[in-house]
Design an enzyme around this catalytic site. Structure first.
Site, mmCIF file in Angstrom:
data_model
loop_
_atom_site.group_PDB
_atom_site.id
_atom_site.type_symbol
_atom_site.label_atom_id
_atom_site.label_comp_id
_atom_site.label_asym_id
_atom_site.label_seq_id
_atom_site.Cartn_x
_atom_site.Cartn_y
_atom_site.Cartn_z
ATOM 1 N N PRO A 128 -26.489 31.038 -3.423
ATOM 2 C CA PRO A 128 -27.451 31.449 -4.368
ATOM 3 C C PRO A 128 -29.222 30.483 -4.374
ATOM 4 O O PRO A 128 -29.251 30.114 -5.733
ATOM 5 C CB PRO A 128 -26.626 31.807 -5.131
ATOM 6 C CG PRO A 128 -25.813 30.688 -5.760
ATOM 7 C CD PRO A 128 -25.264 30.297 -4.256
ATOM 8 N N CYS A 129 -29.436 30.757 -3.250
ATOM 9 C CA CYS A 129 -31.007 29.760 -2.968
ATOM 10 C C CYS A 129 -32.331 30.353 -3.911
ATOM 11 O O CYS A 129 -32.907 30.096 -4.615
ATOM 12 C CB CYS A 129 -31.246 29.625 -2.243
ATOM 13 S SG CYS A 129 -31.910 31.687 -1.087
ATOM 14 N N HIS A 130 -31.603 31.788 -4.816
ATOM 15 C CA HIS A 130 -32.820 32.604 -5.856
ATOM 16 C C HIS A 130 -32.754 31.630 -6.617
ATOM 17 O O HIS A 130 -33.666 31.182 -8.225
ATOM 18 C CB HIS A 130 -31.921 34.145 -6.341
ATOM 19 C CG HIS A 130 -30.752 34.034 -6.771
ATOM 20 N ND1 HIS A 130 -29.549 33.782 -5.861
ATOM 21 C CD2 HIS A 130 -30.327 34.058 -8.046
ATOM 22 C CE1 HIS A 130 -29.052 34.031 -6.897
ATOM 23 N NE2 HIS A 130 -28.896 34.361 -7.575
#
Length: 168
Positions: A128-130
């Site tokens: 989850p780089c968001h």
């Protein structure tokens, strides 16, 4: 943790594409056999309607990560720094965010290096780089600083925030 990742060193065989629609976008998983070699978001265009059983499992996890267990095999790739950042991203709880500078401090790195590792994340829909944002705003997403991908980042964060608030 409901997400279980097995890292595989080699992926041999025929390549296939698995599409998972979610939040008016589509997560496209590039597969070699059962090994995922890429997981990238795509926005715009018509969404897949008929889902394979594996796509349904991934979609269920993305929509309800705290209540859904998911086992995936990913191709091991990237630099040692990239892998350290990606492992740190997996530790950010659903519905929460971390800043580039905060993550940089934890990893004895720099904010730009953290942003670069996020941008080069081959598993953006899974790792989850968001959940990493700028100190003074949303930051970029998938190499973009505005437009449809940043709008998707907003939708992902809002959706996850709603999940967290529903648990409190």
């Amino acid at each position: 943790m409901p997400l279980h990742i097995v890292w595989q060193a080699v992926a041999d065989g025929d390549e296939s594409l698995l599409s998972v629609p979610i939040l008016d976008a589509e997560l496209r998983l590039t597969m070699v056999g059962e090994i995922i070699t890429d997981a990238s978001w795509h926005v715009g265009g018509e969404l897949t309607k008929a889902l394979s059983p594996q796509a349904v499992r991934v979609q269920s996890y993305l929509l309800n990560p705290q209540q859904t267990e998911l086992h995936l095999t990913l191709l091991s790739q990237g630099s040692a720094h990239g892998n350290a950042v990606w492992n740190a991203l997996l530790a950010i709880p659903v519905g929460q965010v971390e800043t580039y500078s905060g993550l940089a401090e934890k990893l004895s790195s720099g904010p730009r290096a953290i942003a670069g590792a996020c941008r080069n994340n081959p598993y953006a829909g899974i790792i989850p780089c968001h959940r990493v944002v700028a100190k003074n705003g949303i930051g970029g997403f998938m190499g973009h600083v505005d437009g449809e991908f940043v709008a998707l980042k907003h939708r992902l964060l809002e959706y996850e925030r709603g999940l967290r608030l529903g648990r409190e």
